[in-house]
Design a protein around this motif. Structure first.
Motif, PDB file in Angstrom:
ATOM      1  N   LYS A  28       0.609  -1.120   0.049  1.00  0.00           N
ATOM      2  CA  LYS A  28       0.059   0.039   0.090  1.00  0.00           C
ATOM      3  C   LYS A  28       0.703   1.313   0.029  1.00  0.00           C
ATOM      4  CE  LYS A  28      -3.540  -2.602   0.244  1.00  0.00           C
ATOM      5  NZ  LYS A  28      -4.542  -2.922  -0.884  1.00  0.00           N
ATOM      6  N   ASN A  59     -11.800   3.500  -5.334  1.00  0.00           N
ATOM      7  CA  ASN A  59     -11.557   2.467  -4.253  1.00  0.00           C
ATOM      8  C   ASN A  59     -12.684   1.453  -4.278  1.00  0.00           C
ATOM      9  OD1 ASN A  59      -9.115   3.424  -3.164  1.00  0.00           O
ATOM     10  ND2 ASN A  59     -10.396   5.004  -1.938  1.00  0.00           N
ATOM     11  N   ASP A  82      -2.449  -0.318  -5.837  1.00  0.00           N
ATOM     12  CA  ASP A  82      -3.286   0.123  -4.767  1.00  0.00           C
ATOM     13  C   ASP A  82      -4.027   1.439  -4.918  1.00  0.00           C
ATOM     14  OD1 ASP A  82      -3.603   0.559  -1.975  1.00  0.00           O
ATOM     15  OD2 ASP A  82      -2.172   2.201  -2.057  1.00  0.00           O
ATOM     16  N   LYS A  83      -3.667   2.122  -6.167  1.00  0.00           N
ATOM     17  CA  LYS A  83      -4.508   3.383  -6.461  1.00  0.00           C
ATOM     18  C   LYS A  83      -4.863   3.458  -7.940  1.00  0.00           C
ATOM     19  CE  LYS A  83      -3.630   5.163  -2.469  1.00  0.00           C
ATOM     20  NZ  LYS A  83      -4.716   5.216  -1.272  1.00  0.00           N
ATOM     21  N   GLY A 199       0.999   2.041  -7.544  1.00  0.00           N
ATOM     22  CA  GLY A 199       1.218   0.970  -6.554  1.00  0.00           C
ATOM     23  C   GLY A 199       2.798   0.447  -6.578  1.00  0.00           C
TER      24      GLY A 199
END
Length: 221
Positions: A28, A59, A82-83, A199
């Motif tokens: 993360k 998300n 992660d994003k 990420g």
């Protein structure tokens, strides 16, 4: 840090940035790093300083699953990054639009009039110099600028040892229709320009393969 060290760091960052195709879903990005990446995007240059962009972080797992069938180029980022960031481009950046009035008055804190010299200069720039004569041309002009913000964000991420992948591999019509149906965008003002995943890679970085500088650079004396 002296200039030579700075130069080496810039090139090292450029080599470290890699269009990552496989992310580690367990790693993360820290809040502090993510805010730094976003700030690099926010501070990016834009034509006349009119910032024709918006950043939407996805998300929600259901939304990711919904867009997967028409986002073939984003599958690896949907699964592992992660994003996952949508970058929207403004569709109505014209000299007499409410958006420009808002930016001039409320952000730049200046007086606005569509008849003012700055407004008319911007009008001539778009209509005469760029020959923008359609809604598509207006969107394309704005969309080009979102890539400046994205590039700055990706470079900032590389400086922080965070990986990224720019994504154009999706069906734009279906993406815009989906986002409109979900109430995420108002198509009168926004359309998707590009996506980008951030990420940590789960693959080795391959050495850059690029044309030599002599093939792409010329000096006019």
């Amino acid at each position: 840090m002296d200039k030579d060290a700075i130069r080496k760091q810039i090139i090292a960052t450029a080599n470290r940035r890699y269009a990552t195709q496989k992310f580690d879903p367990h790693k993360k990005i820290s809040d502090a790093d993510w805010q730094t990446i976003l700030e690099a995007g926010r501070l990016s240059p834009s034509s006349f300083g009119y910032e024709p962009w918006k950043f939407i972080l996805i998300n929600n797992k259901q939304i990711k699953n919904d867009i997967r069938p028409f986002s073939w180029g984003g599958a690896n980022s949907i699964d592992g990054a992660d994003k996952l960031l949508l970058i929207l481009a403004r569709t109505d950046v014209t000299y007499d639009s409410p958006y420009i009035k808002h930016l001039v008055e409320e952000i730049k804190h200046k007086e606005y009039s569509p008849e003012s010299a700055p407004s008319q200069h911007f009008k001539a720039f778009q209509e005469r110099d760029l020959a923008i004569d359609s809604d598509r041309a207006l969107f394309d002009w704005a969309s080009k600028q979102t890539y400046i913000a994205m590039a700055n964000m990706m470079t900032a991420a590389a400086e922080l040892d965070i990986d990224s992948c720019p994504i154009e591999g999706f069906n734009y019509e279906k993406m815009n229709r989906y986002l409109t149906t979900r109430g995420i965008i108002n198509p009168q003002h926004w359309k998707v320009s590009v996506m980008v995943g951030f990420g940590y890679r789960n693959q080795p970085i391959k050495p850059k393969v690029r044309q030599p500088l002599s093939d792409i650079y010329k000096t006019l004396d």
